[in-house]
Design an enzyme around this catalytic site. Structure first.
Site, short mmCIF file in Angstrom:
data_model
loop_
_atom_site.label_atom_id
_atom_site.label_comp_id
_atom_site.label_asym_id
_atom_site.label_seq_id
_atom_site.Cartn_x
_atom_site.Cartn_y
_atom_site.Cartn_z
CB SER A 128 -8.45 0.62 5.52
OG SER A 128 -9.15 1.79 5.28
CB SER A 168 -8.09 3.42 2.57
OG SER A 168 -7.32 2.87 3.62
CE LYS A 221 -3.95 1.90 2.63
NZ LYS A 221 -4.86 1.66 3.77
N1 GLN Z 1 -13.20 3.92 5.77
C1 GLN Z 1 -12.75 4.36 7.06
C2 GLN Z 1 -12.37 5.81 6.99
O1 GLN Z 1 -12.53 6.38 5.96
C3 GLN Z 1 -11.60 3.51 7.51
C4 GLN Z 1 -10.34 3.87 6.83
C5 GLN Z 1 -9.19 3.04 7.27
O2 GLN Z 1 -9.35 2.01 7.92
N2 GLN Z 1 -8.02 3.55 6.96
O3 GLN Z 1 -11.93 6.37 7.96
#
Ligand code: GLN
Length: 489
Positions: free
Chosen positions: A178, A154, A79
């Site tokens: 994410s 994400s 990532k």
């Molecule tokens: N979708 C969640 C957010 O936007 C979690 C994101 C994540 O786990 N980095 O905060």
């Protein structure tokens, strides 16, 4: 079987036994990236040269009879919020364009030392804020199961890279879901370790008290392999715990007889897609047949998870992201004076979701509102932690859907941040409580999109969680299905 269809463990074994070379595996990866990446847009930067030299080194060592590591010759995608020395690390943000970190994240060091072949950096929501990869400043990634759909986020690029058989392993990060939510959307296995299990050194911070790095793979076995390499104490991260790291592959086959799996009643109502509800009921039978006891448990504060998360996470983000001011990192837009330079750089460099979060977080932390919002959120977080402690006195693990829906259409939720936030309603509580969670495939919707189930374990007990997930995968073959990418080429 084609090279790219092999699991990580099969690749390691094939190379070690001389069935094929690391070099051949690596060449296949880049051939597939050339074939498929233009369509699905998974990579932000690939590193063919670096990958080739890592693969050559593995082949050389094996030929010379020298020892090789646990991940010898296995292709792995990162990532783009994991720092890679001298190699671009953008967090899918304009503000970091052109920045090359001076060091590697600890997880990057560890996988390299174990012989992994790092093939490049993959797409994500900007600074890991989002649930669809559409918040990437560069382009959204498309779902290998249906290119009209999102990959989740994400860590969407990491999940898609594995789902499209470009690589058998990827690393992602999980602050509120994410790793698990994109794993569910793409039909792969994704694991968020206990907070403190894996070093966060060199992970670009979003919300430091929630962030955790973890593996994405096609099977529980492969995820266990990668976790064995990245887990463990690191002097560079004071929040990483000094506990022994088990060999996660060792006890995978011990089964689930006598284990108690809790079903939180609060999670079953909240607007779940009917196919997901049905898939979860079928999965319960699989666990029961394997010898686990399923019992009902209560997590009474679940309805406050989302609100507590969006205060705590944004507050931490507003502080963590203050460092991007045009001085030390990436983009700089000049202005007449220092303050104008800061403002112009941040206005041009951050996307709208990141700005929204910085504003929300700054508000929640400001004098007069701190007590009402930030402090309250932390108090609620404690209540949620206690809910889990209480529930876990009755059960060993908790079973939930990973996400209330399957992958949605690109663009569908972009105008409505609140519905987007709801994607994480089942995953966030594990981050707030610091507990490990895993998502594994457990079926497909009528449309043919993957469905994921989530298991949440006790702190530092990834072993039981993996063993339970493995028991499920050894009785089902959802995780073995592949997207028909050729049909949509
Ligand atoms: N979708 C969640 C957010 O936007 C979690 C994101 C994540 O786990 N980095 O905060």
């Amino acid at each position: 079987m084609d090279l790219h269809e092999h699991s990580a463990l099969e690749i390691r074994e094939g190379i070690a036994r001389g069935k094929f070379t690391a070099q051949e595996v690596c060449e296949r990866v880049f051939a597939r990236i050339r074939d498929w990446d233009p369509k699905f847009r998974i990579f932000l930067a690939s590193d063919e040269e670096g990958a080739h030299s890592a693969a050559t080194e593995v082949d050389r060592k094996l030929a010379a009879g020298e020892p090789v590591g646990l991940l010898a010759g296995i292709p792995l995608a990162l990532k783009d919020n994991l720092c890679t020395s001298g190699f671009p690390t953008t967090c899918a943000s304009r503000i970091l364009e052109g920045w090359r970190p001076p060091y590697n994240a600890t997880v990057v060091e560890r996988v390299k030392a174990a012989g992994a072949v790092l093939v490049g950096k993959v797409n994500m929501d900007e600074f890991a804020m989002g649930s669809s990869c559409e918040n990437s400043a560069f382009f959204p990634t498309r779902n290998p199961w249906n290119p009209e759909c999102v990959v989740g986020g994400s860590s969407g690029g990491s999940a898609a890279a594995v789902a499209a058989d470009l690589v058998p392993l990827a690393l992602g990060s999980d602050t509120g879901g994410s790793i698990r939510q994109p794993a569910a959307f793409c039909g792969v296995t994704g694991l968020k370790p206990t907070y403190g299990r894996v070093s966060r050194f060199g992970l670009v911070a979003f919300a430091s008290s929630l962030d955790q790095i973890g593996p994405l793979a096609r099977s529980v076995e492969d995820a266990a392999l990668l976790l064995s390499v990245i887990a463990g104490h690191d002097q560079q991260d004071a929040t990483s715990t000094d506990l022994p790291v088990p060999d996660y592959l060792l006890r995978l086959r011990e089964g689930v007889k006598g284990l108690k799996i809790g079903l939180p009643r609060e999670f079953i109502s909240a607007g779940i897609q009917p196919e997901i509800k049905a898939a979860l009921e079928t999965a319960q039978k699989v666990f029961a047949d394997a010898g686990a006891d399923l019992i009902e448990v209560a997590l009474p504060h679940s309805e406050y998870c989302l609100a507590a998360y969006y205060l705590a996470a944004t507050a931490e983000a507003s502080s963590n992201l203050a460092r991007y001011d045009g001085v030390q990192y990436g983009l700089r837009v000049s202005g007449d004076n220092l303050l104008e330079m800061y403002g112009a750089t941040r206005a041009a460099g951050f996307g709208s979701e990141v700005k929204r979060r910085i504003m929300l977080g700054t508000y929640a932390l400001s004098a007069g509102y701190y007590e009402a919002y930030y402090k309250k959120a932390l108090q609620v977080r404690t209540l949620i932690q206690r809910d889990f402690e209480q529930a876990m006195t009755k059960c060993d693990l908790i079973l939930t859907p990973t996400s209330p829906t399957t992958a949605f259409r690109l663009g569908e939720k972009m105008e409505d941040p609140l519905t987007m936030y709801l994607s994480d309603v089942f995953t966030i509580s594990a981050n707030l409580a610091g507990l490990p969670g895993i998502s594994i495939p457990c079926g497909y919707s009528l449309e043919g999109l993957p469905i994921g189930l989530q298991l949440i374990g006790r702190a530092y007990d990834e072993e039981t969680m993996l063993r339970t997930a493995y028991a499920y995968q050894s009785r089902t073959d959802w995780h073995k299905q592949r997207p028909a990418m050729e049909e949509t080429k």
